[in-house]
Scaffold this motif. Sequence first.
Motif, short mmCIF file in Angstrom:
data_model
loop_
_atom_site.label_atom_id
_atom_site.label_comp_id
_atom_site.label_asym_id
_atom_site.label_seq_id
_atom_site.Cartn_x
_atom_site.Cartn_y
_atom_site.Cartn_z
N THR A 97 3.04 -39.38 -40.73
CA THR A 97 4.24 -38.54 -40.86
C THR A 97 5.40 -38.85 -39.92
OG1 THR A 97 2.79 -37.12 -42.22
CG2 THR A 97 5.38 -36.67 -41.48
N LEU A 100 6.68 -42.27 -39.91
CA LEU A 100 7.28 -42.77 -40.98
C LEU A 100 8.77 -42.06 -41.07
CD1 LEU A 100 4.97 -42.18 -43.88
CD2 LEU A 100 6.17 -44.35 -43.30
N GLU A 101 9.02 -40.84 -40.43
CA GLU A 101 10.09 -40.11 -40.13
C GLU A 101 10.88 -40.91 -39.01
OE1 GLU A 101 8.81 -35.64 -41.51
OE2 GLU A 101 9.18 -36.09 -39.19
N HIS A 102 10.40 -41.67 -38.17
CA HIS A 102 11.10 -42.46 -36.87
C HIS A 102 11.24 -44.02 -37.11
CE1 HIS A 102 10.05 -38.53 -35.12
NE2 HIS A 102 10.95 -38.72 -34.36
N ASP A 185 11.64 -43.26 -47.68
CA ASP A 185 12.61 -42.22 -47.70
C ASP A 185 11.88 -41.15 -48.76
OD1 ASP A 185 14.27 -43.56 -46.36
OD2 ASP A 185 15.34 -44.56 -47.93
N ASN A 188 9.55 -38.91 -46.68
CA ASN A 188 10.35 -38.08 -45.79
C ASN A 188 10.91 -37.16 -46.48
OD1 ASN A 188 9.33 -40.00 -43.64
ND2 ASN A 188 11.07 -41.19 -43.63
#
Length: 329
Positions: A97, A100-102, A185, A188
């Motif tokens: 997670t 993916l967010e970064h 996206d 996220n």
Amino acid sequence: MRLVEEIKLHAQRQTLLENKNVFISCIVPVYNEEANAKQFLTTLAEQLKNLTQRFEIIVVDDGSRDNTLATVMQLPKEFNIRIIAFSRNFGKEIALTAGLEHCSGDVAILMDADFQHPIEVVPIFLKHWAEGFDMVYGVRRNRDTESRLRRGLARLFYKLMTLITQIEMPEHAGDFRLLDRKIVDALNAIPERTRFMKGLYAWVGFTKTAIPFDVSERRGGKSAWNFMRLADLALTGITSFSNIPLRVWGFLGAVISLIALIYAVYIVTVTLLYGTDLPGFPSIIVAVMFFGGVQLLSIGILGEYIARIFTEVKQRPTYIIAMKHGFEE
């Protein structure tokens, strides 16, 4: 109209791939991978250099207790490594997670650092992405390296998930996959904290295709996935994507209540017609133990769902970052 859009998309992706201009983000969660990290990341960086001019390798250190972080920090700058170090071990699902967010790439490729996910499959992933698939995931050809019990439980879990949820999770598919930016996206945007990533990959939808691969042996170190952690992950998957267990026990309770009512009518009728019979002590004990077990089991299932609700409403951060490196560039 849709066909025209698909043709345009295919052409755009093909051009990016041929011109080596596709921005690739590789997300590599690590936990006590000191023995593998340097060789794996070096091999991965060399492969990415052959595929594109723009790439980043996001290494998420999930609270390693060995020298994994120090080993990664010493790798050359041209490897374009970004590091996220957690304050403690939060688990692989949370590490993915965070990655993916970064990540910033046109595509994100998720890989383990133990060489069990073959790096040579990455170009095949990109080829199918260029053909128009938004998700390309690896599927194990076999699980011969695992015990018979583990293989059987895994097969049972996937069948159960397909049966009780409205999503279709492909059997033998793991985290080794390519995700288009639109899928990144979408993932996220999901706010839940108790995350079962394999279910979320299937839940978001989009076009996808499977690529079979052979799982290699670990080059070093030891897997942190024991039976208890796998069981906890399976339980998370079931409770995150289905309320069928609650409904099953509600239905079972209704059936037992109906049987009890019929039996009560029978007892009353027999008593009125033939008088009171001497009750049997063993049958009473069996009935009490049976209904007590059913109640405890149903309360336990209900408690599991309440625990998930409790975790969500606390709204604690999904993870805590102790250190970031490489993102300022």
